[in-house]
Design a protein around this motif. Structure first.
Motif, PDB file in Angstrom:
ATOM      1  N   VAL A  19      12.944  36.122  44.232  1.00 26.13           N
ATOM      2  CA  VAL A  19      11.607  35.535  44.096  1.00 26.13           C
ATOM      3  C   VAL A  19      10.621  36.696  43.923  1.00 26.13           C
ATOM      4  O   VAL A  19      10.936  37.833  44.257  1.00 26.13           O
ATOM      5  CB  VAL A  19      11.244  34.671  45.328  1.00 26.13           C
ATOM      6  CG1 VAL A  19      12.150  33.458  45.396  1.00 26.13           C
ATOM      7  CG2 VAL A  19      11.319  35.482  46.602  1.00 26.13           C
ATOM      8  N   PRO A  20       9.448  36.397  43.360  1.00 30.50           N
ATOM      9  CA  PRO A  20       8.491  37.481  43.136  1.00 30.50           C
ATOM     10  C   PRO A  20       8.022  38.104  44.444  1.00 30.50           C
ATOM     11  O   PRO A  20       8.142  37.512  45.512  1.00 30.50           O
ATOM     12  CB  PRO A  20       7.319  36.787  42.434  1.00 30.50           C
ATOM     13  CG  PRO A  20       7.796  35.437  42.049  1.00 30.50           C
ATOM     14  CD  PRO A  20       8.941  35.095  42.923  1.00 30.50           C
ATOM     15  N   THR A  21       7.501  39.333  44.339  1.00 30.41           N
ATOM     16  CA  THR A  21       6.834  39.978  45.469  1.00 30.41           C
ATOM     17  C   THR A  21       5.376  40.179  45.086  1.00 30.41           C
ATOM     18  O   THR A  21       5.132  40.722  44.007  1.00 30.41           O
ATOM     19  CB  THR A  21       7.461  41.340  45.780  1.00 30.41           C
ATOM     20  OG1 THR A  21       8.856  41.148  46.061  1.00 30.41           O
ATOM     21  CG2 THR A  21       6.790  41.996  46.971  1.00 30.41           C
ATOM     22  N   PRO A  22       4.388  39.808  45.880  1.00 33.49           N
ATOM     23  CA  PRO A  22       4.514  39.047  47.122  1.00 33.49           C
ATOM     24  C   PRO A  22       5.043  37.639  46.874  1.00 33.49           C
ATOM     25  O   PRO A  22       4.751  37.038  45.850  1.00 33.49           O
ATOM     26  CB  PRO A  22       3.080  39.003  47.653  1.00 33.49           C
ATOM     27  CG  PRO A  22       2.205  39.267  46.484  1.00 33.49           C
ATOM     28  CD  PRO A  22       2.989  40.115  45.547  1.00 33.49           C
ATOM     29  N   VAL A  23       5.812  37.154  47.847  1.00 31.33           N
ATOM     30  CA  VAL A  23       6.446  35.846  47.688  1.00 31.33           C
ATOM     31  C   VAL A  23       5.366  34.768  47.695  1.00 31.33           C
ATOM     32  O   VAL A  23       4.530  34.738  48.592  1.00 31.33           O
ATOM     33  CB  VAL A  23       7.441  35.594  48.837  1.00 31.33           C
ATOM     34  CG1 VAL A  23       8.211  34.308  48.586  1.00 31.33           C
ATOM     35  CG2 VAL A  23       8.393  36.763  48.982  1.00 31.33           C
ATOM     36  N   GLY A  73       5.796  44.892  49.151  1.00 35.74           N
ATOM     37  CA  GLY A  73       5.838  45.356  47.768  1.00 35.74           C
ATOM     38  C   GLY A  73       5.924  46.869  47.664  1.00 35.74           C
ATOM     39  O   GLY A  73       5.769  47.428  46.587  1.00 35.74           O
ATOM     40  N   ARG A  74       6.153  47.531  48.793  1.00 37.34           N
ATOM     41  CA  ARG A  74       6.226  48.992  48.796  1.00 37.34           C
ATOM     42  C   ARG A  74       7.442  49.462  49.565  1.00 37.34           C
ATOM     43  O   ARG A  74       7.888  48.819  50.510  1.00 37.34           O
ATOM     44  CB  ARG A  74       4.968  49.583  49.452  1.00 37.34           C
ATOM     45  CG  ARG A  74       3.701  49.288  48.695  1.00 37.34           C
ATOM     46  CD  ARG A  74       2.507  49.768  49.497  1.00 37.34           C
ATOM     47  NE  ARG A  74       1.256  49.344  48.868  1.00 37.34           N
ATOM     48  CZ  ARG A  74       0.701  49.958  47.834  1.00 37.34           C
ATOM     49  NH1 ARG A  74       1.280  51.003  47.308  1.00 37.34           N
ATOM     50  NH2 ARG A  74      -0.435  49.514  47.328  1.00 37.34           N
ATOM     51  N   PHE A 102       9.577  29.098  45.866  1.00 38.44           N
ATOM     52  CA  PHE A 102      10.233  28.905  44.576  1.00 38.44           C
ATOM     53  C   PHE A 102       9.395  27.991  43.697  1.00 38.44           C
ATOM     54  O   PHE A 102       8.897  26.961  44.159  1.00 38.44           O
ATOM     55  CB  PHE A 102      11.607  28.260  44.756  1.00 38.44           C
ATOM     56  CG  PHE A 102      12.553  29.057  45.604  1.00 38.44           C
ATOM     57  CD1 PHE A 102      13.286  30.100  45.072  1.00 38.44           C
ATOM     58  CD2 PHE A 102      12.694  28.765  46.959  1.00 38.44           C
ATOM     59  CE1 PHE A 102      14.159  30.834  45.861  1.00 38.44           C
ATOM     60  CE2 PHE A 102      13.561  29.490  47.750  1.00 38.44           C
ATOM     61  CZ  PHE A 102      14.299  30.534  47.198  1.00 38.44           C
ATOM     62  N   GLU A 103       9.251  28.367  42.403  1.00 44.97           N
ATOM     63  CA  GLU A 103       8.633  27.444  41.470  1.00 44.97           C
ATOM     64  C   GLU A 103       9.567  26.259  41.255  1.00 44.97           C
ATOM     65  O   GLU A 103       9.170  25.113  41.341  1.00 44.97           O
ATOM     66  CB  GLU A 103       8.370  28.165  40.152  1.00 44.97           C
ATOM     67  CG  GLU A 103       6.975  27.934  39.620  1.00 44.97           C
ATOM     68  CD  GLU A 103       6.688  28.874  38.480  1.00 44.97           C
ATOM     69  OE1 GLU A 103       6.545  28.381  37.356  1.00 44.97           O
ATOM     70  OE2 GLU A 103       6.634  30.101  38.722  1.00 44.97           O
TER      71      GLU A 103
END
Lengths: 260, 623
Positions: B593-597, B499-500, B602-603
């Motif tokens: 996909v979001p971070t953190p995964v 995330g960075r 996947f939803e």
């Protein structure tokens, strides 16, 4: 949506960069190679140096082309704005470019192969006057050389830890090892083959330059691998015979084998 | 495992899931591994004659095997098979526990089946092994700063040299395929995890199991035969060879398991619409590299088994005295050894081609040609092995054919250049660190490739084989190309795992140090070789001094560059600039996909409508 973002390309300046880089590459290939490589004392070494020059010259335009694109891209196609650049004009494929690229690389490869096979054939076709056999034995960590010709001329064995061969005569080496694998290499003669325990490998070479050359082991053979170095003396025929006679008999030889 | 889990209901079960696996972690792995090693060392008393000449060999072999089995047991790798054997099923809670649900940082020390955890574990492991190999490289270069031996004697030098080679090979095999082949590839396919999550954890911890005996080799006398361990010197050398051999066999188990897993994941776990002609190029590279590894690596395990038998059971595969031959080893080794180069290279190329499209804001140029190029390299690479044996005296009559196959490889390799250059062509180049590493890769790989063509030519190889020229050539490929690709991949995907961002300025400093260092070190090394310096020399003649001093200075510059990147990774992981889920505005699925995964990625599984390279063609991603 991205049509306004197509980057400019000037063929002229690209070709100029490419031509300059190619010229530099070819100059280094022709001038640099002989200066960087070992001096040649045989046909094989001569072939090796020539091949490196020819291959470098052939590779120069290709490498220069890639470098030219890199230089041009870094100079002209950088995005200078903030944040994520807009998408560029898509270029999915270009059948002509791909075919031309593959075609040219296939041609170059064919050339390399034909050159290589011809050079290999000329390297292997060694036939010179008065061929003489030398039996080479590697062991941890020294080389020894036996001269069967001494049997004929002097009726005794001659074994030495340096190699002495006459100029412009064909030398045939039978090479083996008594312990582990060694690599027999006379750098300036451009010939090299492993000394394998339980097998005999062969080399033929005609040294064409007087001098003292190194023999180095090129297969890692344990502790003193890097000290397994000796000398090869390429001398005149007369000097060789004098040297051979001056060598002590290494082993008494049964007379029966000497008389026919 | 389905996506619709009722968290409320399963919460109670989760706290009891996992069974005795709850007690197992890296620490217990080491404890049981050491117990296994000790048992392995002392049990043979009952079976073997301790006066026999091979007794020490037998003990070390069994001890090393004991370590591996003990470590597997202690880390929990054997729990699954054990349960199935007894007919116990894994409960859902067990599965969730194994995937590391709600375990925070602790899961990184455990046998965890989440592919993202495994990816991060691989990244750290690759860096540790690279660091160990790098330290040895620096010791070697420092010793070569002037003629004669210095602070290490020849025996130690040879051990450093051998271990440096093997550590670097292992760390480069896992450097791209490990972290990104696990973290990124399943998400790129649109999968919730790898096809065999437990095998995934097994592959990771088996590399750890292999690394310990490999490093142990250094402390029990080392080995004298290089990483190529040619026979018969591998039979003659000390007991370090036994731990070395077991380490290799263990590592091959890992690559085989990982290869099966990679191939099966890509072939069976793709989401709806992700046809093979829409697959991201890195996933294609993982598939080709994984399949090639499945072919190549088992030769190594087989050959090492023969070495062990020759050493400790008195067989004679490689001993000329009783009918064997060292040429058998050389063939087996290079049947593995040449494809292995491409097992290392192809995933790095895949990662770099992803970088090329994202940072040029253009589609990948000639996608199918790129796949053809990688597949062509892989296919040809299994037919070229004997070009390593041109000067061994084995089958000189095969020189021509092997020269042909070797030179043919330059055609698919040229395609890789065309695709990279075509993708950059008239792009809007976003000068971020990943793109800079890609540029460095292209520049270095040209040199690595062209010098390979000289070596494929037999008359030239008769001069160059076994010299520093060869060493410089493959270091241009491994350091200048693969390592640059691996580091570029870290700079590219680091925001996804942490995330960075990695720091740009440090990244550029690291790049320039590494790039300049590579040129200084290995251009000088080419000259050492051209002037006749054989490789693996603990001391050298004074004529080679200048170029060796330059190489040593260059090596220190590379080291500085590597340390800057290492510092960058450590600092940025803690306090780098936050990146958000898709900082590069890329269109491959891992960035969507979001971070953190989240666990299982996947939803709702995405449906794919095009390939992910629609830059300039349509808005948004390919889903």
């Amino acid at each position: 949506m991205a049509n306004n973002n197509s980057q400019k390309f000037s063929l002229k300046s690209f070709l100029a960069i490419w031509a300059i880089l190619t010229a530099i590459g070819i100059w280094i290939s022709i001038k640099g190679t002989p200066w960087l490589m070992m001096k040649s004392a045989s046909h094989q070494m001569h072939t090796a140096i020539l091949t490196v020059i020819v291959f470098s010259v052939a590779a120069a335009p290709v490498a220069a082309g890639i470098y030219a694109v890199q230089i041009y891209a870094l100079a002209k196609w950088r995005y200078k704005g903030e944040g994520v650049p807009p998408d560029a004009e898509p270029l999915r494929n270009n059948v002509k470019a791909v075919s031309a690229w593959i075609g040219v690389s296939a041609l170059l490869t064919t050339f390399l192969l034909i050159w290589g096979l011809a050079a290999l054939a000329s390297d292997e076709n060694v036939s010179g006057p008065r061929p003489m056999t030398v039996n080479v034995t590697g062991q941890q960590w020294l080389w020894s050389f036996q001269y069967p010709i001494a049997q004929t001329l002097l009726h005794h064995n001659v074994e030495s830890n340096v190699l002495e061969i006459p100029l412009n005569n064909q030398a045939n080496f039978n090479i083996t090892s008594v312990d582990v694998t060694h690599g027999f290499w006379v750098p300036s003669l451009g010939v090299k083959v492993d000394a394998n325990p339980g097998a005999i490998t062969t080399l033929s070479v005609i040294p064409n330059k007087l001098g003292v050359y190194d023999i180095r082991c090129v297969e890692l053979c344990g502790l003193n691998h890097s000290a397994m170095i000796t000398k090869a003396y390429v001398v005149t025929e007369k000097q060789f015979l004098t040297w051979l006679k001056a060598q002590p008999a290494s082993q008494p030889v049964a007379t029966a084998t000497v008389k026919n | 495992m389905t996506a619709t889990i009722d968290l409320q209901k399963t919460h109670a079960a989760e706290s009891s899931g996992g069974g005795f696996l709850r007690r197992l972690n890296f620490g217990t792995g080491i404890i049981f591994g050491v117990i296994g090693a000790l048992l392995g060392y002392f049990l043979p008393h009952h079976f073997f004659d301790n006066q026999g000449s091979a007794y020490a060999d037998q003990c070390t072999v069994i001890s090393a095997v004991g370590w591996v089995v003990g470590f597997w047991f202690g880390i929990g790798a054997l729990a699954g098979p054990f349960k199935w054997f007894l007919g116990w099923d894994q409960t859902h809670a067990d599965e969730m526990y194994l995937a590391g649900k709600n375990q925070g940082k602790k899961r990184y020390w455990k046998y965890c089946t989440d592919h993202k955890v495994v990816g991060v574990q691989y990244l750290v492991l690759a860096m540790v092994l690279l660091g160990a190999g790098g330290i040895l490289a620096m010791l070697i270069r420092t010793d070569l700063i002037s003629p004669g031996t210095h602070f290490v004697n020849q025996q130690v030098y040879n051990s450093f040299l051998s271990l440096h080679g093997m550590l670097m090979i292992i760390s480069l095999i896992i450097a791209v395929a490990g972290p990104w082949g696990n973290f990124v590839m399943p998400i790129q396919c649109g999968a919730r995890d790898m096809a065999f999550p437990r095998l995934n954890a097994l592959s990771l911890w088996t590399v750890v199991a292999a690394a310990v005996p490999l490093l142990t080799t250094l402390f029990i006398g080392g080995i004298q035969d290089g990483w190529t361990t040619y026979a018969p010197i591998s039979i003659q050398t000390g007991i370090g060879m036994n731990t070395f051999a077991i380490a290799i066999i263990t590592f091959v188990i890992s690559t085989t398991v990982a290869g099966v897993n990679t191939v099966c994941t890509i072939m069976t776990m793709r989401t709806t619409g992700m046809s093979l002609d829409r697959l991201p190029i890195f996933t294609w590279a993982s598939l080709i590299g994984g399949a090639l590894g499945l072919y190549a690596m088992p030769f190594f395990a087989t050959a090492m088994t023969m070495t062990i038998l020759d050493r400790s059971a008195g067989t004679s595969f490689f001993s000329a005295d009783s009918g064997g031959t060292g040429w058998l080893w050389e063939n087996m080794f290079w049947l593995m050894g040449h494809p292995e180069v491409y097992v290392i290279l192809i995933p790095a190329v895949g990662a770099l081609l992803e970088i090329a499209t994202v940072f040029s804001r253009k589609p990948l140029f000639s996608y199918k040609t790129a796949i053809g190029g990688m597949a062509g390299i892989a296919g040809l690479s299994i037919l070229v092995w004997a070009h390593h044996m041109f000067t061994t005296g084995w089958a000189p009559q095969l020189g021509g054919p092997f020269m042909l196959t070797t030179e043919l490889i330059s055609i698919p390799t040229g395609i890789i250049f065309l695709v990279a250059v075509g993708t950059i062509w008239r792009g809007n180049l976003w000068m971020k660190t990943p793109l800079i590493w890609l540029m460095g890769f292209i520049a270095n790989f040209i040199i690595g490739g062209v010098t390979g063509i000289y070596l494929s030519d037999i008359p030239v190889d008769n001069t160059m084989h076994g010299t520093m020229f060869v060493v410089a050539h493959f270091h241009y490929v491994f350091v200048g190309s693969v390592l640059f690709g691996a580091i570029g991949a870290v700079y590219f995907w680091f925001p996804k795992i942490s995330g960075r961002f990695l720091d740009e300025k440090l990244g550029r400093i690291s790049f320039w140090l590494a790039f300049i260092g590579v040129q200084v070190t290995f251009l000088a090394m080419f000259v050492s070789g051209l002037r006749g310096m054989p490789r693996r020399y603990a001391s050298y003649q004074p004529i080679f001094e200048h170029t060796n001093v330059i190489s040593t200075i260059g090596a220190y510059i590379i080291m500085a560059g590597m340390l800057v990147s290492l510092a960058n990774i450590i600092l940025s992981w803690r306090s780098g600039e936050p990146s958000g889920p898709n900082p590069w505005q890329s269109k491959t699925l891992e960035w969507l996909v979001p971070t953190p995964v989240p666990l299982e990625n996947f939803e709702v599984l995405p449906v794919i409508e095009s390939d992910p390279y629609t830059y300039g063609e349509k808005e948004g991603a390919h889903a």
